[in-house]
Design a protein around this motif. Structure first.
Motif, mmCIF file in Angstrom:
data_model
loop_
_atom_site.group_PDB
_atom_site.id
_atom_site.type_symbol
_atom_site.label_atom_id
_atom_site.label_comp_id
_atom_site.label_asym_id
_atom_site.label_seq_id
_atom_site.Cartn_x
_atom_site.Cartn_y
_atom_site.Cartn_z
ATOM 1 N N GLN A 264 40.578 -25.944 -54.681
ATOM 2 C CA GLN A 264 40.995 -25.099 -53.558
ATOM 3 C C GLN A 264 41.615 -23.773 -53.987
ATOM 4 O O GLN A 264 41.355 -22.763 -53.376
ATOM 5 N N SER A 265 42.450 -23.746 -55.032
ATOM 6 C CA SER A 265 42.947 -22.464 -55.540
ATOM 7 C C SER A 265 43.356 -22.613 -56.999
ATOM 8 O O SER A 265 43.853 -23.669 -57.394
ATOM 9 N N GLY A 266 43.147 -21.537 -57.765
ATOM 10 C CA GLY A 266 43.592 -21.537 -59.160
ATOM 11 C C GLY A 266 44.944 -20.881 -59.319
ATOM 12 O O GLY A 266 45.378 -20.585 -60.430
ATOM 13 N N SER A 267 45.631 -20.645 -58.194
ATOM 14 C CA SER A 267 46.989 -20.085 -58.208
ATOM 15 C C SER A 267 47.976 -21.158 -57.783
ATOM 16 O O SER A 267 47.845 -21.729 -56.694
ATOM 17 N N ASP A 268 48.959 -21.433 -58.603
ATOM 18 C CA ASP A 268 49.963 -22.451 -58.242
ATOM 19 C C ASP A 268 50.726 -22.074 -56.976
ATOM 20 O O ASP A 268 51.095 -22.946 -56.185
ATOM 21 N N PHE A 321 40.977 -18.426 -63.767
ATOM 22 C CA PHE A 321 41.165 -19.856 -64.041
ATOM 23 C C PHE A 321 39.811 -20.565 -64.085
ATOM 24 O O PHE A 321 39.502 -21.304 -65.021
ATOM 25 N N LEU A 322 38.976 -20.277 -63.073
ATOM 26 C CA LEU A 322 37.660 -20.920 -62.999
ATOM 27 C C LEU A 322 36.700 -20.386 -64.067
ATOM 28 O O LEU A 322 35.885 -21.131 -64.608
ATOM 29 N N ALA A 323 36.811 -19.114 -64.378
ATOM 30 C CA ALA A 323 35.920 -18.515 -65.381
ATOM 31 C C ALA A 323 36.126 -19.155 -66.748
ATOM 32 O O ALA A 323 35.179 -19.330 -67.512
#
Length: 438
Positions: A264-268, A321-323
């Motif tokens: 859903q998100s790569g940001s905490d 993060f995903l890359a």
């Protein structure tokens, strides 16, 4: 003459499994099931609340039904029918709207097929959806979707599923195994486990929250069922995907090396706003664990863009993060506001234009990820399950780790498993192969 019934399913694998079960109930009551494009006496539309413009899509499908037969009885069931029954009942041509608990008793409501001036609503308070109805889909495709769990106790701030489907509850282990045996006896080679939150499997019916069996118990028991060639876990929360399950799948007889894990998100910071039950470090740990024991595994990821408060920097956190993460593909969802959710009232609304731009960036990243994953699998030997459809003169299939392959149409290969060596990626992005030992 037998009455004819047709079905249209919107949304997820879970909806497909439930449509199939509802369709079998109609057949048991003496109806003939026909394709939605054909003339029928009843059209049943299984709705979804997750897709954007769900109402527009629904109206289009009702019109399609009316074109098939202007005098047909039209029924709406499913998640959108539970959340906004009045809205669906107001659509011209709709005769019946059934909520979460009523949809499995639809044949009780359609004795009289005369058209109604207004859509009749039978919709429970969602708190009453505390019993479990098992479902599975067959006959629609090469693989079957087997429902093992329903509802959700999580309180993610963007999600209406708990409002549409109620509390988390599970099928009994005994019944899941019975359904799996029934599926295997029909010659279906692959079963995909489905539910709203399948890692939460084991919570009982009628508000009994004790876990009689865990998800790991379920996986171990299904691995023993005779006649099933492949089992696939559809989507599982990272905090519920345990090392014991990953280790078991890596040595399993039937479970394939394919995981779909919502991020859903790569940001905490955004994960906290979403009230997800993990942060990025746990997600990294899950991917690392899978790669450790199954380097060839396929790992799919759900991600939402444009959530309130997602600044450019937070989005770039997600992108980067995903890359750098060793995953295989993305399912990208553009955030859209849902009534009665906390997120709908949060500050920091992201414009639609920016949402679209971010979505496009992540979809581009997904294409690169899938390509890199496919390239990593070239020159390896895999087992392909071929599908049953002739698509433009080709037959398609998937390896156990979800690489898509194709060859010229040959009906003899429908729903059969074959050992292949993956050779090269074609211009369409599917993989060409050679048969091994044939």
């Amino acid at each position: 003459m037998k009455k004819k019934v047709a079905f249209y399913t919107l949304g997820c694998k879970l909806n497909f499994s439930e449509t199939s079960t509802i369709a079998r109930n109609f057949v048991d009551e003496g109806f003939d099931r026909v394709d939605f494009s054909e003339k029928a006496d009843i059209y049943v539309i299984n709705t979804c609340s997750v897709t954007e413009n769900a109402d527009k899509r629904f109206k289009t499908i009702v019109k399609q039904a009316q074109k098939g037969n202007p005098n047909a009885f039209v029924a709406a069931v499913g998640c959108y029918a539970q959340l906004k029954p009045e809205e669906l009942a107001d659509v011209d041509g709709v005769d019946l709207v059934l909520g979460a608990t009523e949809k499995f008793k639809i044949t009780d409501y359609v004795n009289d097929l005369s058209k109604n001036d207004f859509g009749e609503i039978h919709s429970c308070e969602i708190e009453e959806a505390d019993f479990y109805v098992g479902s599975y889909s067959i006959g629609d495709r090469t693989r079957a979707f087997l429902k093992v769990q329903d509802g959700c106790d999580y309180k993610c701030t963007y999600c209406t599923i708990p409002l549409a489907r109620g509390i988390s509850r599970s099928d009994t282990l005994e019944n899941v195994l019975k359904n799996a045996k029934e599926i295997s006896e029909k010659g279906i080679k692959e079963i995909v486990l489905t539910g709203v939150n399948i890692g939460d499997y084991g919570k009982g019916e009628f508000g009994n929250k004790k876990h009689e069996h865990t998800f790991f118990d379920l996986v171990k028991a299904l691995d023993q069922v005779e006649g099933i060639e492949r089992l696939r876990i559809s989507s599982i929360e990272p905090n519920l995907l345990k090392n014991e399950t990953i280790d078991f799948v890596s040595n399993s007889r039937t479970f394939v090396p394919h995981f779909h894990i919502p991020l859903q998100s790569g940001s905490d910071e955004i994960l906290k706003l979403m009230r997800r039950r993990y942060l990025t470090d746990l997600y990294v740990d899950r991917v690392r664990k899978i790669r450790e024991v199954m380097p060839h595994a396929c790992i799919g990821v759900d991600v939402i863009v444009g959530f309130p408060g997602e600044t450019d920097d937070y989005f770039l956190d997600t992108y980067n993060f995903l890359a750098t993460l060793d995953i295989s593909y993305l399912h990208v969802f553009t955030y859209s506001e849902r009534d009665n959710t906390i997120a709908a009232n949060l500050d920091g609304v992201v414009s639609n234009e920016v949402r679209k731009k971010r979505s496009k960036m992540l979809r581009g990243l997904s294409v690169k990820k899938r390509r890199a994953f496919y390239e990593s699998q070239l020159q390896t030997e895999r087992t392909v399950l071929f599908e049953s459809e002739n698509k433009g003169g080709y037959i398609y299939g998937f390896t156990e780790n979800y690489v898509k392959v194709k060859m010229p149409w040959n009906p003899n290969y429908m729903n059969t498993l074959h050992k292949v060596k993956l050779k090269e990626i074609d211009e369409e992005g599917t993989v060409r192969f050679d048969f091994v030992g044939e």
